[in-house]
Design a protein around this motif. Structure first.
Motif, PDB file in Angstrom:
ATOM      1  N   VAL A  67     101.961  60.766 -92.039  1.00  0.00           N
ATOM      2  CA  VAL A  67     101.275  59.484 -92.244  1.00  0.00           C
ATOM      3  C   VAL A  67     100.590  59.526 -93.602  1.00  0.00           C
ATOM      4  O   VAL A  67      99.989  60.546 -93.969  1.00  0.00           O
ATOM      5  CB  VAL A  67     100.215  59.246 -91.128  1.00  0.00           C
ATOM      6  N   ASN A  68     100.671  58.423 -94.341  1.00  0.00           N
ATOM      7  CA  ASN A  68      99.992  58.328 -95.636  1.00  0.00           C
ATOM      8  C   ASN A  68      98.502  58.620 -95.460  1.00  0.00           C
ATOM      9  O   ASN A  68      97.879  58.122 -94.529  1.00  0.00           O
ATOM     10  CB  ASN A  68     100.221  56.900 -96.166  1.00  0.00           C
ATOM     11  N   LYS A  69      97.913  59.402 -96.389  1.00  0.00           N
ATOM     12  CA  LYS A  69      96.523  59.848 -96.177  1.00  0.00           C
ATOM     13  C   LYS A  69      95.518  58.692 -96.239  1.00  0.00           C
ATOM     14  O   LYS A  69      94.469  58.743 -95.598  1.00  0.00           O
ATOM     15  CB  LYS A  69      96.148  60.965 -97.141  1.00  0.00           C
ATOM     16  N   HIS A  70      95.845  57.619 -96.989  1.00  0.00           N
ATOM     17  CA  HIS A  70      94.925  56.469 -97.046  1.00  0.00           C
ATOM     18  C   HIS A  70      94.924  55.723 -95.702  1.00  0.00           C
ATOM     19  O   HIS A  70      93.863  55.317 -95.216  1.00  0.00           O
ATOM     20  CB  HIS A  70      95.318  55.529 -98.183  1.00  0.00           C
ATOM     21  N   LEU A  71      96.117  55.583 -95.133  1.00  0.00           N
ATOM     22  CA  LEU A  71      96.200  54.930 -93.817  1.00  0.00           C
ATOM     23  C   LEU A  71      95.495  55.787 -92.767  1.00  0.00           C
ATOM     24  O   LEU A  71      94.825  55.297 -91.863  1.00  0.00           O
ATOM     25  CB  LEU A  71      97.667  54.714 -93.418  1.00  0.00           C
ATOM     26  N   MET A  72      95.644  57.099 -92.946  1.00  0.00           N
ATOM     27  CA  MET A  72      95.003  58.056 -92.028  1.00  0.00           C
ATOM     28  C   MET A  72      93.473  57.870 -92.079  1.00  0.00           C
ATOM     29  O   MET A  72      92.800  57.879 -91.062  1.00  0.00           O
ATOM     30  CB  MET A  72      95.385  59.462 -92.477  1.00  0.00           C
ATOM     31  N   LYS A  73      92.961  57.674 -93.303  1.00  0.00           N
ATOM     32  CA  LYS A  73      91.508  57.522 -93.473  1.00  0.00           C
ATOM     33  C   LYS A  73      91.023  56.227 -92.810  1.00  0.00           C
ATOM     34  O   LYS A  73      90.001  56.214 -92.125  1.00  0.00           O
ATOM     35  CB  LYS A  73      91.163  57.520 -94.967  1.00  0.00           C
ATOM     36  N   ILE A  74      91.775  55.124 -93.033  1.00  0.00           N
ATOM     37  CA  ILE A  74      91.374  53.840 -92.422  1.00  0.00           C
ATOM     38  C   ILE A  74      91.391  53.985 -90.895  1.00  0.00           C
ATOM     39  O   ILE A  74      90.466  53.585 -90.200  1.00  0.00           O
ATOM     40  CB  ILE A  74      92.330  52.701 -92.866  1.00  0.00           C
ATOM     41  N   ASN A  75      92.466  54.607 -90.403  1.00  0.00           N
ATOM     42  CA  ASN A  75      92.575  54.782 -88.956  1.00  0.00           C
ATOM     43  C   ASN A  75      91.425  55.626 -88.413  1.00  0.00           C
ATOM     44  O   ASN A  75      90.839  55.320 -87.378  1.00  0.00           O
ATOM     45  CB  ASN A  75      93.915  55.441 -88.607  1.00  0.00           C
ATOM     46  N   TYR A  76      91.088  56.688 -89.149  1.00  0.00           N
ATOM     47  CA  TYR A  76      90.016  57.581 -88.702  1.00  0.00           C
ATOM     48  C   TYR A  76      88.688  56.819 -88.609  1.00  0.00           C
ATOM     49  O   TYR A  76      87.928  56.994 -87.653  1.00  0.00           O
ATOM     50  CB  TYR A  76      89.905  58.763 -89.663  1.00  0.00           C
ATOM     51  N   THR A  77      88.444  55.936 -89.584  1.00  0.00           N
ATOM     52  CA  THR A  77      87.210  55.139 -89.574  1.00  0.00           C
ATOM     53  C   THR A  77      87.200  54.214 -88.351  1.00  0.00           C
ATOM     54  O   THR A  77      86.179  54.088 -87.666  1.00  0.00           O
ATOM     55  CB  THR A  77      87.113  54.296 -90.876  1.00  0.00           C
ATOM     56  N   ILE A  78      88.354  53.588 -88.077  1.00  0.00           N
ATOM     57  CA  ILE A  78      88.428  52.687 -86.911  1.00  0.00           C
ATOM     58  C   ILE A  78      88.196  53.477 -85.617  1.00  0.00           C
ATOM     59  O   ILE A  78      87.408  53.088 -84.759  1.00  0.00           O
ATOM     60  CB  ILE A  78      89.805  51.965 -86.851  1.00  0.00           C
ATOM     61  N   ILE A  79      88.869  54.625 -85.533  1.00  0.00           N
ATOM     62  CA  ILE A  79      88.759  55.436 -84.297  1.00  0.00           C
ATOM     63  C   ILE A  79      87.312  55.890 -84.069  1.00  0.00           C
ATOM     64  O   ILE A  79      86.811  55.872 -82.946  1.00  0.00           O
ATOM     65  CB  ILE A  79      89.696  56.667 -84.358  1.00  0.00           C
ATOM     66  N   ARG A  80      86.630  56.270 -85.145  1.00  0.00           N
ATOM     67  CA  ARG A  80      85.230  56.703 -85.001  1.00  0.00           C
ATOM     68  C   ARG A  80      84.391  55.567 -84.428  1.00  0.00           C
ATOM     69  O   ARG A  80      83.485  55.792 -83.633  1.00  0.00           O
ATOM     70  CB  ARG A  80      84.655  57.155 -86.349  1.00  0.00           C
ATOM     71  N   CYS A  81      84.676  54.325 -84.867  1.00  0.00           N
ATOM     72  CA  CYS A  81      83.900  53.167 -84.391  1.00  0.00           C
ATOM     73  C   CYS A  81      84.207  52.841 -82.930  1.00  0.00           C
ATOM     74  O   CYS A  81      83.301  52.560 -82.151  1.00  0.00           O
ATOM     75  CB  CYS A  81      84.206  51.927 -85.237  1.00  0.00           C
ATOM     76  N   ILE A  82      85.494  52.861 -82.584  1.00  0.00           N
ATOM     77  CA  ILE A  82      85.840  52.402 -81.220  1.00  0.00           C
ATOM     78  C   ILE A  82      85.833  53.535 -80.192  1.00  0.00           C
ATOM     79  O   ILE A  82      85.990  53.287 -79.010  1.00  0.00           O
ATOM     80  CB  ILE A  82      87.203  51.650 -81.185  1.00  0.00           C
ATOM     81  N   PHE A  83      85.625  54.787 -80.678  1.00  0.00           N
ATOM     82  CA  PHE A  83      85.721  55.918 -79.748  1.00  0.00           C
ATOM     83  C   PHE A  83      84.828  55.770 -78.496  1.00  0.00           C
ATOM     84  O   PHE A  83      85.298  55.999 -77.378  1.00  0.00           O
ATOM     85  CB  PHE A  83      85.436  57.250 -80.448  1.00  0.00           C
ATOM     86  N   PRO A  84      83.535  55.371 -78.657  1.00  0.00           N
ATOM     87  CA  PRO A  84      82.704  55.276 -77.434  1.00  0.00           C
ATOM     88  C   PRO A  84      83.289  54.295 -76.416  1.00  0.00           C
ATOM     89  O   PRO A  84      83.236  54.541 -75.213  1.00  0.00           O
ATOM     90  CB  PRO A  84      81.345  54.781 -77.960  1.00  0.00           C
ATOM     91  N   ILE A  85      83.873  53.182 -76.912  1.00  0.00           N
ATOM     92  CA  ILE A  85      84.431  52.192 -75.978  1.00  0.00           C
ATOM     93  C   ILE A  85      85.694  52.755 -75.329  1.00  0.00           C
ATOM     94  O   ILE A  85      85.850  52.725 -74.103  1.00  0.00           O
ATOM     95  CB  ILE A  85      84.782  50.877 -76.734  1.00  0.00           C
ATOM     96  N   ILE A  86      86.566  53.323 -76.171  1.00  0.00           N
ATOM     97  CA  ILE A  86      87.827  53.885 -75.655  1.00  0.00           C
ATOM     98  C   ILE A  86      87.529  54.966 -74.610  1.00  0.00           C
ATOM     99  O   ILE A  86      88.171  55.040 -73.565  1.00  0.00           O
ATOM    100  CB  ILE A  86      88.634  54.496 -76.832  1.00  0.00           C
ATOM    101  N   SER A  87      86.536  55.794 -74.944  1.00  0.00           N
ATOM    102  CA  SER A  87      86.185  56.899 -74.056  1.00  0.00           C
ATOM    103  C   SER A  87      85.748  56.375 -72.672  1.00  0.00           C
ATOM    104  O   SER A  87      86.109  56.922 -71.636  1.00  0.00           O
ATOM    105  CB  SER A  87      85.087  57.716 -74.736  1.00  0.00           C
ATOM    106  N   ASN A  88      84.955  55.288 -72.685  1.00  0.00           N
ATOM    107  CA  ASN A  88      84.493  54.721 -71.407  1.00  0.00           C
ATOM    108  C   ASN A  88      85.572  53.930 -70.682  1.00  0.00           C
ATOM    109  O   ASN A  88      85.555  53.816 -69.463  1.00  0.00           O
ATOM    110  CB  ASN A  88      83.259  53.839 -71.645  1.00  0.00           C
ATOM    111  N   MET A  89      86.508  53.382 -71.442  1.00  0.00           N
ATOM    112  CA  MET A  89      87.595  52.600 -70.835  1.00  0.00           C
ATOM    113  C   MET A  89      88.592  53.509 -70.108  1.00  0.00           C
ATOM    114  O   MET A  89      89.349  53.060 -69.259  1.00  0.00           O
ATOM    115  CB  MET A  89      88.374  51.840 -71.919  1.00  0.00           C
ATOM    116  N   GLY A  90      88.601  54.792 -70.519  1.00  0.00           N
ATOM    117  CA  GLY A  90      89.562  55.747 -69.975  1.00  0.00           C
ATOM    118  C   GLY A  90      89.585  55.762 -68.461  1.00  0.00           C
ATOM    119  O   GLY A  90      90.651  55.823 -67.843  1.00  0.00           O
TER     120      GLY A  90
END
Ligand code: SF4
Length: 244
Positions: A67-90
């Motif tokens: 994966v392109n490293k810039h896309l990886m960085k954007i994705n990582y930022t998104i994942i950090r933000c939504i992680f608490p919600i995703i974790s609880n939705m599990g």
């Protein structure tokens, strides 16, 4: 079920909840304030697009595709933000928090490995949990890992050998607060953190300014007792950060 399927399942639950939530708000508000419902619609569409983008990148990462490293960085930022919600939705998707945490650490590590570093090994620290020490050992290695007599009953002996070989710092952290203090006091350029899914995820999310590579300890005797580390993973991480 593979990590990819688990993740997609949780994201689906998240998206359905988001759309249903937006519809409910829409029903209550649209009759009265059109502009507000328009803003809500745009926000929901924006969030959905971001999540779909992130899920696509995560799909590639979890399947070990490049994966392109810039896309990886954007994705990582998104994942950090939504992680608490995703974790609880599990739980609504039948996926445990630890499984979601494993996926988070995989995304974190993939993001770090997509970058290049050339740090001195002296500027790295290795943080390990106390449960690595054999429970029969009475030596006080938490204050100073050098108190270990290298009997070989646990992996602390091999970690000391790594410390000597690379001149890195090795600390045993008995909790998150101490781990944070060790990082603040030592100001490392990067951290190689060993812990279980829960501690590793909270540690990686806490530290924002420096790269933290996460390594899971194995627990052949159950949680928090005589846990184990794959020393090769630690050496790989040191070689990566030092660009060897
Ligand atoms: S290697 Fe031996 S002496 Fe060192 S901490 Fe483990 S059990 Fe104790």
């Amino acid at each position: 079920m593979t990590d990819t399927k688990k993740y997609v399942k949780v994201v689906n639950v998240f998206l359905i909840t988001l759309i249903l939530g937006a519809l409910v708000i829409h029903l209550f508000l649209s009759k009265y304030i059109n502009i507000l419902s328009l803003v809500i619609n745009l926000m929901v569409i924006g969030i959905i697009l971001l999540i779909l983008f992130s899920t696509m990148i995560t799909y590639y990462i979890l399947n070990d595709k490049e994966v392109n490293k810039h896309l990886m960085k954007i994705n990582y930022t998104i994942i950090r933000c939504i992680f608490p919600i995703i974790s609880n939705m599990g739980k609504f998707a039948g996926i445990s928090k630890d499984e979601i945490r494993k996926i988070f650490i995989k995304i974190n590590n993939a993001y770090i490995y997509s970058n290049k570093y050339g740090f001195n090994s002296e500027s790295l620290i290795i943080l390990i949990p106390h449960c690595i020490q054999n429970h029969n050992c009475k030596l006080k290695v938490t204050n100073n890992v050098e108190n270990c007599k290298k009997c070989g009953m646990c992996k602390i002996k091999e970690l000391l050998q790594i410390k000597e070989k690379y001149n890195t710092k090795v600390f045993i952290a008995t909790g998150g607060t101490l781990a944070r203090k060790i990082i603040v006091d030592n100001k490392p350029k990067a951290v190689i953190a060993v812990a279980c899914e829960r501690d590793l995820t909270s540690g990686v999310r806490d530290v924002k300014d420096i790269p933290v590579l996460g390594v899971f300890n194995s627990r052949p005797n159950g949680p928090c007792i005589d846990t184990n580390i794959n020393i090769e993973e630690i050496e790989e991480a040191i070689n990566f950060f030092t660009n060897k």
